[in-house]
Design a protein around this motif. Structure first.
Motif, short mmCIF file in Angstrom:
data_model
loop_
_atom_site.label_atom_id
_atom_site.label_comp_id
_atom_site.label_asym_id
_atom_site.label_seq_id
_atom_site.Cartn_x
_atom_site.Cartn_y
_atom_site.Cartn_z
N UNK A 188 0.81 -1.23 0.00
CA UNK A 188 0.00 0.00 0.00
C UNK A 188 0.83 1.27 0.00
N UNK A 189 2.13 1.18 -0.33
CA UNK A 189 2.99 2.36 -0.39
C UNK A 189 2.99 2.99 -1.79
N UNK A 190 2.68 2.19 -2.81
CA UNK A 190 2.64 2.71 -4.18
C UNK A 190 1.30 2.34 -4.81
N UNK A 191 0.95 3.10 -5.83
CA UNK A 191 -0.24 2.77 -6.63
C UNK A 191 0.13 2.85 -8.09
N UNK A 192 -0.52 2.04 -8.89
CA UNK A 192 -0.30 2.04 -10.34
C UNK A 192 -1.56 2.59 -10.99
N UNK A 193 -1.39 3.56 -11.87
CA UNK A 193 -2.53 4.21 -12.52
C UNK A 193 -3.30 3.20 -13.37
N UNK A 194 -4.58 3.45 -13.51
CA UNK A 194 -5.44 2.59 -14.34
C UNK A 194 -4.97 2.58 -15.79
N UNK A 195 -4.32 3.65 -16.22
CA UNK A 195 -3.88 3.78 -17.62
C UNK A 195 -2.49 3.22 -17.86
N UNK A 196 -1.94 2.50 -16.90
CA UNK A 196 -0.57 2.00 -17.00
C UNK A 196 -0.34 1.17 -18.26
N UNK A 197 -1.28 0.33 -18.62
CA UNK A 197 -1.12 -0.56 -19.78
C UNK A 197 -1.60 0.06 -21.09
N UNK A 198 -2.11 1.30 -21.06
CA UNK A 198 -2.59 1.95 -22.28
C UNK A 198 -1.44 2.22 -23.23
N UNK A 199 -1.76 2.28 -24.51
CA UNK A 199 -0.76 2.56 -25.53
C UNK A 199 -0.25 4.00 -25.39
N UNK A 200 1.03 4.19 -25.61
CA UNK A 200 1.60 5.54 -25.52
C UNK A 200 1.32 6.29 -26.81
N UNK A 201 1.12 7.63 -26.73
CA UNK A 201 0.83 8.40 -27.94
C UNK A 201 2.05 8.47 -28.87
N UNK A 202 1.79 8.74 -30.14
CA UNK A 202 2.86 8.84 -31.14
C UNK A 202 3.85 9.93 -30.74
N UNK A 203 3.38 11.01 -30.13
CA UNK A 203 4.27 12.11 -29.74
C UNK A 203 5.30 11.65 -28.71
N UNK A 204 4.98 10.62 -27.94
CA UNK A 204 5.95 10.08 -26.98
C UNK A 204 7.15 9.51 -27.73
N UNK A 205 6.89 8.79 -28.81
CA UNK A 205 7.95 8.13 -29.56
C UNK A 205 8.67 9.05 -30.52
N UNK A 206 7.93 9.98 -31.15
CA UNK A 206 8.52 10.83 -32.20
C UNK A 206 8.73 12.27 -31.79
N UNK A 207 8.28 12.63 -30.62
CA UNK A 207 8.43 14.02 -30.17
C UNK A 207 7.19 14.82 -30.52
N UNK A 208 7.16 16.06 -30.05
CA UNK A 208 5.98 16.92 -30.26
C UNK A 208 5.93 17.53 -31.65
N UNK A 209 6.96 17.40 -32.44
CA UNK A 209 7.01 18.07 -33.75
C UNK A 209 6.42 17.23 -34.87
#
Length: 75
Positions: free
Chosen positions: A53-74
């Motif tokens: 009970x010291x940490x929690x994992x967000x419900x969205x942990x397993x969601x796909x990461x957005x394209x901007x995460x991989x390629x940047x904001x540009x």
């Protein structure tokens, strides 16, 4: 300036206690601590469930990461 070599033990509370020879007059001194990194580290025994009970994992942990995460904001 003179130097002397003394053996000392580092306690579990990270303290070093030194007893200097009587022929050294009371004054300021520089202290250099050299220690052996290969020495066995002091470890605390782990307790099963100590971090429950010291940490929690967000419900969205397993969601796909957005394209901007991989390629940047540009993109």
């Amino acid at each position: 300036m003179q130097a002397i070599e003394l053996e000392a033990t580092i306690t579990e509370s990270h303290e070093i206690h030194l007893q200097l020879p009587d022929n050294i007059k009371a004054s300021k001194a520089k202290v250099i601590v050299m220690y052996d990194e290969a020495a066995t580290p002091v470890t605390k025994k782990r307790v099963f469930g100590q971090y429950r009970d010291k940490i929690t994992i967000a419900e969205t942990f397993d969601d796909e990461l957005p394209v901007s995460f991989w390629l940047g904001d540009k993109t």
